[in-house]
Scaffold this active site. Structure first.
Site, PDB file in Angstrom:
ATOM      1  N   ARG A  13       0.794  -1.222   0.000  1.00  0.00           N
ATOM      2  CA  ARG A  13       0.000   0.000   0.000  1.00  0.00           C
ATOM      3  C   ARG A  13       0.833   1.283   0.000  1.00  0.00           C
ATOM      4  O   ARG A  13       0.518   2.215  -0.753  1.00  0.00           O
ATOM      5  CB  ARG A  13      -0.991   0.018   1.168  1.00  0.00           C
ATOM      6  CG  ARG A  13      -2.045  -1.090   1.105  1.00  0.00           C
ATOM      7  CD  ARG A  13      -3.128  -0.920   2.166  1.00  0.00           C
ATOM      8  NE  ARG A  13      -3.964   0.224   1.878  1.00  0.00           N
ATOM      9  CZ  ARG A  13      -3.874   1.386   2.499  1.00  0.00           C
ATOM     10  NH1 ARG A  13      -2.978   1.567   3.470  1.00  0.00           N
ATOM     11  NH2 ARG A  13      -4.665   2.386   2.166  1.00  0.00           N
TER      12      ARG A  13
ATOM     13  N   CYS B 179      15.280  -4.433  -3.609  1.00  0.00           N
ATOM     14  CA  CYS B 179      16.201  -3.564  -4.362  1.00  0.00           C
ATOM     15  C   CYS B 179      15.446  -2.583  -5.243  1.00  0.00           C
ATOM     16  O   CYS B 179      15.566  -2.592  -6.483  1.00  0.00           O
ATOM     17  CB  CYS B 179      17.158  -4.421  -5.183  1.00  0.00           C
ATOM     18  SG  CYS B 179      18.307  -5.356  -4.169  1.00  0.00           S
TER      19      CYS B 179
END
Length: 422
Positions: free
Chosen positions: A314, A346
């Site tokens: 979210r 990453c």
């Protein structure tokens, strides 16, 4: 209200310490409170007391089987939006005649399965869907109960990605075309009109859009009845918001929502169906994570957590806010300063909060994301080959893992290398 409180300086889920759960299942994990789920459902029941109604839990918010079973035992029906959700609802023990099937892209296979088990109704979103459903029902020798979802062109004043009731949204039939669609449905032998459906969006923090939509719906019901249609149900959708920022948010209460329902459509002699999801599940769950490192950057500090955007999407997807608290209660005079809370994926988008004012926590400490029970675990993924995290249900002093963390072998075992690459 929820059932997550500090006791003796440690955050608890009902009567269970979050540290105890972390020791048992590892981190990160989701934890849900049975008492909170039950309380939120009861609040909606009280809000509609005296009106004929059915509360169908919008299971897209949190479809864990244990959560669904809690809802079923409380008396809820289910609002499903896929064949998989239908199977989950049935597996949780929901009676088929309390299941409403929503969604803009139902396949013929999904329609056939829903007809075979005898669901309560289909919320039809377009003329092509209506025609496809009629054909499937005729081929199966059945009649499909339908409510047509109308798009009232009402601005819900919510995030653009979760607004569903404006004319440019993909959902529903334009309200101006509703009479023609109902006339077409009435001429079909494979469908039976039972009601009208409307849903204008999610995380609504004001009641005015509901009132505007319901008044349009009221006018439409009058017109449809004059045209000879029997309208016995009104599906009003869901979408009532929750306070993600407890310090400065106060969305309307279910009681106030119920008063809007009574004032606008309560005298039409229809059974009212509502489909709350976020308000029932949102504040009933936490995401608990452990700090891996505290890193000093150029002009800012970072808390690097073992939870990531694949666990709770979210903030990355909606720029959403979640209050974050240390599981160990800080002293009243503990120093507070800004930190960025980030995960190990990453991508720079793997950021939960920027320059969040928090009491000082160091590596190894546990932190809890509040209001994570809705659109948390259900939207998670295995991005970066990170296993899905456990889900835990608490009831009083008991807790159990209701979705275990898969092993790497289990993750890899779902894939196959073709023979020509051996």
């Amino acid at each position: 209200m929820d059932h997550f409180t500090y006791r003796s300086g440690v955050l608890h889920a009902e009567d269970v310490s979050l540290e105890e759960i972390a020791d048992a299942v590892g981190t990160p994990f989701y934890v849900y409170s049975t008492a909170t789920l039950e309380r939120h459902f009861k609040v909606f029941e009280e809000a509609l007391k005296g009106l004929p109604h059915l509360i169908c839990y919008a299971m897209k918010a949190n479809s864990n089987l244990a959560v669904l079973r809690v809802m079923v035992r409380a008396g809820a029906g289910m609002d499903v939006v896929s064949g998989g959700e239908l199977e989950r609802a049935l597996a949780a023990g929901c009676a088929p005649d309390k299941i409403v099937f929503s969604g803009v892209g139902k396949t013929e296979a999904e329609m056939r399965r829903a007809l075979d088990v005898g669901i309560r109704q289909f919320n039809v979103e377009s003329e092509p869907e209506l025609r496809a459903l009629n054909a499937v029902a005729l081929s199966a020798g059945r009649v499909a109960p339908v409510a047509v979802r109308v798009n009232p062109d009402v601005d819900a004043k919510t995030h653009a990605k979760i607004a569903t009731g404006k004319s440019e949204n993909k959902f529903g039939v334009p309200i101006a075309r509703a009479r023609a669609v109902y006339a077409e449905a009435a001429a079909m032998e494979g469908v039976a009109v039972v009601g009208v459906d409307v849903h204008i969006g999610s995380q609504l923090t004001t009641l005015e859009p509901y009132e505007a939509a319901f008044l349009k719906l009221r006018e439409l019901v009058g017109v449809l009845r004059e045209d000879g249609h029997e309208i016995s149900r009104l599906d009003l959708g869901g979408g009532l918001g929750i306070p993600y920022r407890r310090s400065n948010e106060a969305p309307p209460l279910p009681f106030d929502y119920g008063e809007v329902v009574r004032r606008t459509v309560g005298d039409l002699g229809c059974e009212i169906e509502i489909e709350p999801g976020r308000l029932i599940a949102g504040n009933a769950g936490l995401l608990v994570s452990r700090v891996i490192f505290r890193k000093e950057g150029e002009g800012r500090d970072f808390l690097i957590l073992d939870a990531a955007m694949n666990d709770l999407i979210r903030p990355a997807m909606y720029d959403a806010w979640h209050d974050v608290e240390p599981v160990r209660e800080p002293a009243a005079d503990a120093p507070v300063g800004p930190v960025d809370l980030v995960g190990p994926v990453c991508e720079s988008g793997d950021t939960f909060a920027r320059q969040r004012e928090m009491a000082n926590v160091e590596a190894g400490a546990l932190v809890a994301f509040r209001s994570a029970g809705a659109y948390g675990a259900v939207m998670s993924s295995e991005y970066n080959s990170r296993p899905l995290i456990p889900e835990v249900l608490v009831s009083g002093s008991r807790f159990d893992v209701v979705r275990p963390r898969p092993t790497y072998d289990e993750m890899l075992g779902r894939e196959r290398i073709p023979g020509w690459l051996e």
